[in-house]
Motif scaffolding. Structure first.
Motif, PDB file in Angstrom:
ATOM      1  N   VAL B  30     -82.324  32.621-113.722  1.00 45.62           N
ATOM      2  CA  VAL B  30     -81.572  31.528-113.108  1.00 45.62           C
ATOM      3  C   VAL B  30     -82.219  30.178-113.390  1.00 45.62           C
ATOM      4  O   VAL B  30     -81.590  29.281-113.960  1.00 45.62           O
ATOM      5  CB  VAL B  30     -81.435  31.766-111.589  1.00 45.62           C
ATOM      6  CG1 VAL B  30     -80.747  30.584-110.938  1.00 45.62           C
ATOM      7  CG2 VAL B  30     -80.656  33.044-111.335  1.00 45.62           C
ATOM      8  N   ARG B  34     -81.107  27.474-116.238  1.00 45.42           N
ATOM      9  CA  ARG B  34     -80.641  26.131-115.872  1.00 45.42           C
ATOM     10  C   ARG B  34     -81.463  25.056-116.572  1.00 45.42           C
ATOM     11  O   ARG B  34     -80.933  24.039-116.994  1.00 45.42           O
ATOM     12  CB  ARG B  34     -80.744  25.947-114.365  1.00 45.42           C
ATOM     13  CG  ARG B  34     -79.493  26.342-113.639  1.00 45.42           C
ATOM     14  CD  ARG B  34     -79.711  26.223-112.160  1.00 45.42           C
ATOM     15  NE  ARG B  34     -79.337  24.915-111.655  1.00 45.42           N
ATOM     16  CZ  ARG B  34     -79.693  24.480-110.442  1.00 45.42           C
ATOM     17  NH1 ARG B  34     -80.431  25.234-109.667  1.00 45.42           N
ATOM     18  NH2 ARG B  34     -79.305  23.306-110.019  1.00 45.42           N
ATOM     19  N   TYR B  36     -82.873  25.160-119.445  1.00 47.40           N
ATOM     20  CA  TYR B  36     -82.431  25.034-120.837  1.00 47.40           C
ATOM     21  C   TYR B  36     -81.145  24.224-120.917  1.00 47.40           C
ATOM     22  O   TYR B  36     -80.983  23.369-121.785  1.00 47.40           O
ATOM     23  CB  TYR B  36     -82.215  26.419-121.461  1.00 47.40           C
ATOM     24  CG  TYR B  36     -83.458  26.955-122.133  1.00 47.40           C
ATOM     25  CD1 TYR B  36     -83.926  26.386-123.311  1.00 47.40           C
ATOM     26  CD2 TYR B  36     -84.159  28.018-121.585  1.00 47.40           C
ATOM     27  CE1 TYR B  36     -85.060  26.861-123.927  1.00 47.40           C
ATOM     28  CE2 TYR B  36     -85.299  28.507-122.189  1.00 47.40           C
ATOM     29  CZ  TYR B  36     -85.748  27.923-123.365  1.00 47.40           C
ATOM     30  OH  TYR B  36     -86.878  28.385-123.977  1.00 47.40           O
ATOM     31  N   ILE B  37     -80.212  24.518-120.011  1.00 50.63           N
ATOM     32  CA  ILE B  37     -78.936  23.800-120.024  1.00 50.63           C
ATOM     33  C   ILE B  37     -79.168  22.315-119.771  1.00 50.63           C
ATOM     34  O   ILE B  37     -78.660  21.455-120.490  1.00 50.63           O
ATOM     35  CB  ILE B  37     -77.978  24.380-118.970  1.00 50.63           C
ATOM     36  CG1 ILE B  37     -77.526  25.769-119.397  1.00 50.63           C
ATOM     37  CG2 ILE B  37     -76.781  23.474-118.762  1.00 50.63           C
ATOM     38  CD1 ILE B  37     -76.711  26.483-118.357  1.00 50.63           C
ATOM     39  N   SER B  40     -80.639  20.574-122.740  1.00 49.21           N
ATOM     40  CA  SER B  40     -79.623  20.321-123.775  1.00 49.21           C
ATOM     41  C   SER B  40     -78.722  19.154-123.384  1.00 49.21           C
ATOM     42  O   SER B  40     -78.394  18.303-124.213  1.00 49.21           O
ATOM     43  CB  SER B  40     -78.726  21.542-123.978  1.00 49.21           C
ATOM     44  OG  SER B  40     -79.462  22.655-124.339  1.00 49.21           O
ATOM     45  N   GLU B  41     -78.311  19.152-122.122  1.00 48.76           N
ATOM     46  CA  GLU B  41     -77.402  18.098-121.671  1.00 48.76           C
ATOM     47  C   GLU B  41     -78.072  16.726-121.773  1.00 48.76           C
ATOM     48  O   GLU B  41     -77.459  15.762-122.220  1.00 48.76           O
ATOM     49  CB  GLU B  41     -76.982  18.354-120.217  1.00 48.76           C
ATOM     50  CG  GLU B  41     -75.972  19.477-120.084  1.00 48.76           C
ATOM     51  CD  GLU B  41     -75.644  19.784-118.638  1.00 48.76           C
ATOM     52  OE1 GLU B  41     -76.583  19.832-117.819  1.00 48.76           O
ATOM     53  OE2 GLU B  41     -74.458  19.978-118.331  1.00 48.76           O
TER      54      GLU B  41
END
Lengths: 146, 256
Positions: B30, B34, B36-37, B40-41
């Motif tokens: 979890v 998150r 990593y996301i 990237s964002e």
């Protein structure tokens, strides 16, 4: 035996939860990166349309970049994420030529639309995200004769 | 039986021990997922902001102000870029600017990075750093256990650098050149023979401007005219390099 039954339920719940979240996050991250390459590609590709609606070839190439990582993928290409198709990729052009005036687009937005991430027990529907906008830095090259 | 009673509760104990391990795995799945996301964002956001800002730079302090506004603009409006699976607005965005190296015009001169340069001439590069604090759900407990501190946020940052980079060696078969030439041939507008009047008509942004090897050309019907630096896709002429007689053709690119 009763203990085992209780703990097995608990553990199964935990593992399912881990799988669901893990897969959903993985999928989102893959989409984020795919959208990124699509938006970057769109922001540099020569814009060959007379309006803010991109030409079919332009849109197809951008969608292919997002789904396959290749503007002209081979017939048997596999999408970057299972279940992702070109119809899940939305390209929005901001600015651009209108009413005969020839102005290059201001920006390109690529987003994922109505994509369902299936992770066994629940479905996460992504509509409008991930989304990414890059300023348009290519050239306007509308087709001849207009 | 004696042996049987001794084993009572074994499964329960093992389950409790296993839960500790499983909580760790859940934390990986979890929280790391998150992270990593979000990373990237933020990277996408920083890149987009740096590109948008670099288009505004034209060697004047007004250009720096426009660039600073452009950085902020990516977090608002209909196409606002957000974080945490596109749900939250990024508030900590910092921009700094740099000149290019004289020897290598496509690389920023690292000694010139400044948030607000006093003399804006030749500033062509923008660095945007985006920072957020991501709340943690599982990892916080482990971090507190291992370090003795109660930390329930992870600081995540991403930096994007973009700049007006010189187009030097265009391939002989430059794909845009033909299409643009066709466009020029068809063009009935003969009224904007120089860059200033072209911009005044609100028709900048790369229509009849084409980069050719060895310099920048503003193309008008029936011929070409060299006019100094310009940036493909920008409404502004660009900052140029500090080389005398610079007529370079520039395109905004990500450099880091």
């Amino acid at each position: 035996m009763i203990e085992f039954a209780l703990s097995a339920t608990l553990l199964a719940g935990f593992f399912t939860g881990i799988f669901q979240y893990g897969y959903a996050f993985y999928a989102y991250n893959v989409l984020e990166n795919a959208v990124r390459s699509g938006a970057r590609y769109a922001s540099l590709k020569p814009y060959d349309s007379h309006s803010a609606v991109p030409s079919e070839a332009f849109q197809l190439a951008v969608q292919n970049i997002v789904v396959y990582g290749d503007p002209d993928p081979p017939r048997n290409a596999a999408p970057v994420l299972g279940g992702l198709t070109r119809s899940n990729v939305k390209l929005t052009v901001t600015g651009g030529p209108a009413g005969g005036s020839l102005v290059a687009p201001a920006s390109m937005t690529v987003s994922i639309s109505r994509f369902r991430v299936n992770s066994i027990f629940s479905v996460l529907t992504l509509d409008g995200r991930p989304s990414l906008t890059f300023p348009y830095t290519g050239v306007l090259t509308p087709p001849r004769g207009s | 039986m004696v042996t049987r009673s001794k084993r009572k509760g074994y499964v329960l104990i093992m389950t409790c021990l296993a839960l500790l391990v499983i909580a760790g795995i859940a934390g990986l799945a979890v929280d790391v997922g998150r992270m990593y996301i979000v990373k990237s964002e933020l990277q996408s956001l920083a890149d987009s902001a740096a590109l948008t800002a670099s288009l505004q730079l034209d060697g004047s302090s007004a250009g720096i102000v426009r660039a600073q506004l452009a950085v902020k603009s990516v977090t608002s409006g209909t196409n606002a870029l957000k974080w945490d699976m596109a749900t939250k607005t990024v508030s900590d965005l910092t921009a700094s600017f740099a000149r290019g190296l004289s020897a290598a015009p496509n690389s920023p001169d690292d000694t010139t990075w400044s948030a607000n340069p006093a003399d804006a001439s030749y500033y062509r590069f923008t660095r945007v750093v985006a920072r957020v604090a991501l709340p943690l759900s599982f990892m916080g407990a482990f971090h507190a256990y291992s370090s003795g501190k109660n930390i329930n946020e992870a600081a995540i940052a991403a930096s994007g650098v973009a700049g007006q980079t010189m187009v030097t060696n265009l391939p002989a078969t430059y794909p845009d050149a033909n299409a643009i030439q066709v466009r020029i041939t068809d063009d009935s507008d003969q009224k904007s023979p120089d860059y200033a009047s072209y911009v005044k008509m609100g028709r900048g942004n790369g229509r009849r401007i084409v980069g050719l090897a060895g310099g920048a050309f503003f193309v008008k019907p029936g011929g070409v005219e060299s006019i100094g630096p310009f940036v493909q896709g920008s409404l502004y002429p660009g900052a140029g390099t500090d080389t005398a007689g610079d007529t370079g053709s520039y395109v905004v690119r990500l450099v880091e």
